[in-house]
Structure formats: C-alpha cells, structure tokens
Scaffold this motif. Structure first.
Motif, mmCIF file in Angstrom:
data_model
loop_
_atom_site.group_PDB
_atom_site.id
_atom_site.type_symbol
_atom_site.label_atom_id
_atom_site.label_comp_id
_atom_site.label_asym_id
_atom_site.label_seq_id
_atom_site.Cartn_x
_atom_site.Cartn_y
_atom_site.Cartn_z
ATOM 1 N N LYS A 57 0.843 -1.213 0.000
ATOM 2 C CA LYS A 57 0.000 0.000 0.000
ATOM 3 C C LYS A 57 0.867 1.248 0.000
ATOM 4 O O LYS A 57 0.577 2.226 -0.713
ATOM 5 C CB LYS A 57 -0.917 -0.029 1.223
ATOM 6 C CG LYS A 57 -1.887 1.133 1.292
ATOM 7 C CD LYS A 57 -2.806 0.998 2.497
ATOM 8 C CE LYS A 57 -3.774 2.184 2.554
ATOM 9 N NZ LYS A 57 -4.687 2.072 3.726
ATOM 10 N N GLU A 58 1.959 1.235 0.788
ATOM 11 C CA GLU A 58 2.850 2.388 0.818
ATOM 12 C C GLU A 58 3.555 2.582 -0.511
ATOM 13 O O GLU A 58 3.756 3.712 -0.965
ATOM 14 C CB GLU A 58 3.871 2.198 1.940
ATOM 15 C CG GLU A 58 3.258 2.183 3.336
ATOM 16 C CD GLU A 58 4.290 1.892 4.402
ATOM 17 O OE1 GLU A 58 5.465 1.689 4.027
ATOM 18 O OE2 GLU A 58 3.930 1.872 5.584
ATOM 19 N N ILE A 59 3.938 1.470 -1.136
ATOM 20 C CA ILE A 59 4.603 1.571 -2.439
ATOM 21 C C ILE A 59 3.650 2.139 -3.479
ATOM 22 O O ILE A 59 4.035 2.947 -4.336
ATOM 23 C CB ILE A 59 5.121 0.181 -2.869
ATOM 24 C CG1 ILE A 59 6.185 -0.303 -1.882
ATOM 25 C CG2 ILE A 59 5.702 0.234 -4.277
ATOM 26 C CD1 ILE A 59 6.696 -1.695 -2.184
ATOM 27 N N ARG A 60 2.371 1.746 -3.402
ATOM 28 C CA ARG A 60 1.402 2.291 -4.353
ATOM 29 C C ARG A 60 1.216 3.788 -4.157
ATOM 30 O O ARG A 60 1.110 4.550 -5.118
ATOM 31 C CB ARG A 60 0.053 1.573 -4.191
ATOM 32 C CG ARG A 60 0.061 0.125 -4.644
ATOM 33 C CD ARG A 60 -1.348 -0.370 -4.913
ATOM 34 N NE ARG A 60 -2.182 -0.287 -3.724
ATOM 35 C CZ ARG A 60 -2.291 -1.246 -2.813
ATOM 36 N NH1 ARG A 60 -1.584 -2.365 -2.963
ATOM 37 N NH2 ARG A 60 -3.085 -1.098 -1.771
ATOM 38 N N LYS A 61 1.178 4.231 -2.884
ATOM 39 C CA LYS A 61 1.061 5.668 -2.627
ATOM 40 C C LYS A 61 2.256 6.432 -3.187
ATOM 41 O O LYS A 61 2.122 7.486 -3.808
ATOM 42 C CB LYS A 61 0.950 5.901 -1.122
ATOM 43 C CG LYS A 61 -0.372 5.473 -0.506
ATOM 44 C CD LYS A 61 -0.382 5.784 0.985
ATOM 45 C CE LYS A 61 -1.712 5.365 1.609
ATOM 46 N NZ LYS A 61 -1.732 5.649 3.085
ATOM 47 N N GLU A 62 3.446 5.881 -2.947
ATOM 48 C CA GLU A 62 4.659 6.527 -3.439
ATOM 49 C C GLU A 62 4.683 6.569 -4.960
ATOM 50 O O GLU A 62 5.095 7.555 -5.572
ATOM 51 C CB GLU A 62 5.870 5.762 -2.901
ATOM 52 C CG GLU A 62 7.214 6.398 -3.256
ATOM 53 C CD GLU A 62 8.343 5.652 -2.619
ATOM 54 O OE1 GLU A 62 9.237 5.198 -3.363
ATOM 55 O OE2 GLU A 62 8.331 5.505 -1.383
ATOM 56 N N ARG A 63 4.222 5.471 -5.557
ATOM 57 C CA ARG A 63 4.187 5.428 -7.020
ATOM 58 C C ARG A 63 3.243 6.483 -7.578
ATOM 59 O O ARG A 63 3.525 7.143 -8.576
ATOM 60 C CB ARG A 63 3.738 4.030 -7.459
ATOM 61 C CG ARG A 63 3.686 3.836 -8.976
ATOM 62 C CD ARG A 63 3.214 2.438 -9.304
ATOM 63 N NE ARG A 63 1.870 2.229 -8.795
ATOM 64 C CZ ARG A 63 1.274 1.044 -8.743
ATOM 65 N NH1 ARG A 63 1.921 -0.028 -9.142
ATOM 66 N NH2 ARG A 63 0.041 0.934 -8.285
ATOM 67 N N LYS A 64 2.098 6.682 -6.903
ATOM 68 C CA LYS A 64 1.130 7.687 -7.344
ATOM 69 C C LYS A 64 1.699 9.089 -7.213
ATOM 70 O O LYS A 64 1.549 9.934 -8.104
ATOM 71 C CB LYS A 64 -0.153 7.543 -6.519
ATOM 72 C CG LYS A 64 -1.250 8.529 -6.907
ATOM 73 C CD LYS A 64 -1.701 8.320 -8.330
ATOM 74 C CE LYS A 64 -2.822 9.296 -8.695
ATOM 75 N NZ LYS A 64 -3.260 9.101 -10.089
#
Length: 439
Positions: free
Chosen positions: A212-219
């Motif tokens: 979930k954190e990686i997805r936020k960072e990617r966004k």
C-alpha cells in the motif's frame, strides 16, 4: 425442417401409475419412482413447458420424479448465463485446459469430482504482480521538497523503531543466557533469534515496505512527473488529496468467461481444440459422418467410468439413449441460426473426438442432456469444462435471440457428491441459493 407456423402437435403416450425402478445413485432396487410417458413427437415449446415443471427426457422417454416418494429426490436446477461469473475453481479448470493446449502440460491428479462452489474468491494479487513487473525505483531527487521530507521522516521513524526492537531483542537474549548459563553471562554475545515477519534475515536493513505504501509513493511520483512545477503542492494548497485509487479501466477488469475460454493460442501450440455443434435429430450429414467415432468414445466411457461390460453399450442402446429425440427441428425467423431441437456438441482435439455434450436448444434455454468423454482425457476435467463451454454457448445464442437466457443442467441430487459442481455453477450466476423444486 418444420416451419414455425406449420408445426404438428405433440404426440405422447402417458403411462398410468408410477414407475418403480432401480436407482442409479443409491442402488436401491425399487426406490426410484417417477411419472413417465413416451413422446412420439414433441414441439420445443411443449418440452420447454415440461422441463420448467420438473420433467426431463432420456431419448424419447419423458419422466418426472415423484418427489415425496422417490429415494433420491431430483431437483431441476438452472443457471443464469448472463449473470454467471467464473469462480476460482472454474478458472483453474480453464487454465489447465489452456496449458495443455499451449504446452501439452498434463496436470497431476483429477479434479473432475471436486466441488465447484468455491466459497472464497480469488486473492487480490494484481498490485504485487504489477510492482514486480514495473520494478519501480523511486529517486528522491525528482520529488518536491515537501514530498522528500515526508519520505525521509518515514524512513527515520522506521529506523528508530527498528533500533528499539533490536535493543529489546538483545536484552531478552541476555536474560536467556543468565537463566541457562552456570557462570556470568557474556554481554558481548547476542543470541540470534528468528527475525520477525517483514524484516528479513538482516536486521540492519530497513523493514520491508507494505504494498500500500509503495502504491502511494508510485502515485505521488507519477503526479510529480506529470507536473514537476509543483503539482503536489497545488493539491495541498487547495486542501485536496490526490486520489490513490483511480477508477478501474478495461485493462484491469477481471476476465470474462469468453476471455478465459477463447484466449488466443500461439502458432506453435501443442494441441488444437475445436467444438462443433451438429444436429442429431433428424441427423445431419455431419452427424452421420461422425457417428461411429462418437459411438466408440461413448463405449469407452461407459466401460471405464461406469464399469459396463463390453457387450452392454451397443449401437442400438447408444442410439436410443443419446441420438433419438422426440423434439421437432424448428427454425423460426427470430430464433438462433442453428435452430431449435436436439444437438451433439463435439469436442475435437487434434482431429479426433474426445468428448460429446448432448444438448437441447429450446426457446428459453440450452438444456444439458448428457456428457460422455474419452477416459484418457479425464485429467482435463471435461465435465466441468464442458459445462462452462455450454454456458458460454447459451450466452452466444442469447445474442441472437434475447428470450433464450437460461442454462438447464439436468437434475441435481443433493446426496450425490459428483453433482456438487452443478450447484456451484448455479450459485455463481445468482444470489438466490434455492433450487427449483420439481413438486
């Protein structure tokens, strides 16, 4: 072929009383009871009305179980093809067939008798798979100052937490040594313990990050790349947070039944599968040309699967049971291209028949009569696979004639474990879990 407007009436010979015969499920010699009649000829509309009321045909014999007296109650069960969504077990069968066709892989074991009503849906693993494919590497230099500070603060917090946990583990290890050792414990030696989940074997490294954190960072990274002049700050100034969960697009929608069945094969595929629909009554030229090959598959199936002696599955018995039909062939202008009546759906693998599904195409449904297959290909779960193909076929016919919107799977017998897949197919097409009682 009879025209729609000039059909002869249905001609049936009703047998008075109730028939008592041996049950094929519990093997009771006289426990199975039903009403019966011999149909010399029957319109598809009349037969549609009958199966809606719990009747079924075996050849030209049409019968209805006496539900309050028969040893194994048989319920009419149907599926809504338009609402059907394949479960995890269904996808497993379709993927097994695809692997066999593409690479010739033969799966170990046989899930032919496995229940198909999977209670658990597919695990959500798409995000992890996407991250692995993209192999995203975040460079803090490309981010804004605010984003950089927030990310660095998160790392510092996690490092502090990691150091505190390491010190606790060291103290615990020393306490263990004091209890176990006979002399003074050595404070310079640390007892190695199993690392906690998410940290990895090397505790000096930062903890693994959640997806979930990686997805936020990617966004965030994507927003900054689209507008490097301060897109993220503009969101903060307006008191808004960019959406981290955009609406689904066609690319990440779950695959439909047709996508799974008709997935394109490479040119160098190991095998080729073709499904042909041929009219069995009156017999079409294609049906006559393949009659002997189809019969030989039926004979092997009866001998291996049902343990029949070699002299029992005769040509006359095969014809009477699965080829003869009282249904008149009808081809109305608003009906499907193949018309209504009785058909054989032949499964051709590399130029030979490996399975045949006997079906009736009626004004409101596709009715499954029987399936037989070459026992040498039982590892492909052809019973379940053919049911999924027939559901897709019913959906295809619905596009040609809108009133055809059901798939009848024959009788469902609760005490028969091999029929659980039928109930699973039904549950995957509608929320109502009640089967249709035959009264």
């Amino acid at each position: 072929m009879a025209s729609w407007n000039a059909l002869s009436p249905s001609i049936v010979e009703y047998f008075e009383g109730e028939d008592f015969y041996r049950c094929g499920y519990c093997k009771n010699e006289s426990g199975s009871r039903s009403h019966g009649m011999w149909a010399h000829s029957m319109t598809v509309r009349d037969y549609q009305d009958l199966i809606d009321r719990g009747w079924r045909r075996s050849g030209k014999y049409v019968y209805k179980p006496v539900m309050n007296q028969t040893c194994c109650p048989q319920y009419t069960i149907r599926c809504h093809p338009l609402k059907f969504q394949p479960s995890k077990s269904h996808k497993k069968v379709l993927k097994k067939m695809l692997k066999f066709l593409v690479k010739g892989e033969v799966s170990k074991g046989n899930c032919e008798d496995e229940p198909m009503d999977s209670a658990m849906e597919d695990a959500v693993t798409g995000d992890f798979a996407l991250i692995n494919k993209l192999d995203i590497k975040c460079d803090l230099k490309t981010l804004g100052d605010d984003l950089k500070e927030s990310l660095e603060s998160e790392v510092k917090k996690k490092e502090k937490t990691s150091k505190k946990e390491d010190s606790k583990e060291l103290i615990n290890s020393q306490a263990i040594e004091e209890k176990l050792g006979s002399g003074e414990p050595s404070h310079s030696i640390k007892v190695h313990v199993v690392p906690k989940p998410g940290k990895g074997a090397d505790l000096s490294k930062p903890p693994c990050r959640k997806a979930k954190e990686i997805r936020k960072e990617r966004k965030r990274l994507k927003l900054m790349q689209q507008n490097p002049d301060g897109a993220f700050e503009s969101f903060q100034a307006q008191g808004q947070t960019p959406s981290l969960f955009p609406s689904k697009t066609k690319s990440n929608q779950p695959k439909s039944l047709e996508d799974l069945i008709f997935e394109s094969l490479p040119e160098n595929a190991s095998h080729k599968l073709e499904v042909r629909v041929v009219r069995s009554s009156p017999p079409s030229p294609q049906f006559k040309a393949t009659f002997q090959e189809s019969y030989q598959v039926y004979k092997r199936y009866q001998m291996v699967i049902h343990k029949d002696p070699p002299d029992k599955p005769t040509v006359s018995q095969f014809t009477r049971f699965l080829c003869s039909s009282p249904l008149e062939a009808e081809n109305p202008p608003n009906g499907p291209e193949c018309g209504y009546g009785s058909f054989h759906q032949q499964y051709w693998l590399d130029g030979k028949i490996i399975a045949v599904g006997v079906i009736d195409i009626l004004p409101h449904c596709v009715s499954s009569v029987y399936l037989y297959y070459d026992p040498g290909y039982s590892f492909l779960s052809l019973g379940v696979y053919s049911a999924l193909r027939e559901i897709a076929f019913a959906r295809q016919l619905h596009e040609q004639t809108s009133q055809l919107c059901y798939y009848y799977m024959g009788f469902y017998i609760h005490s028969c474990a091999k029929m659980k897949y039928k109930y699973g197919l039904k549950l995957k097409s509608e929320k109502n879990t009640l089967v249709y009682s035959t009264g």
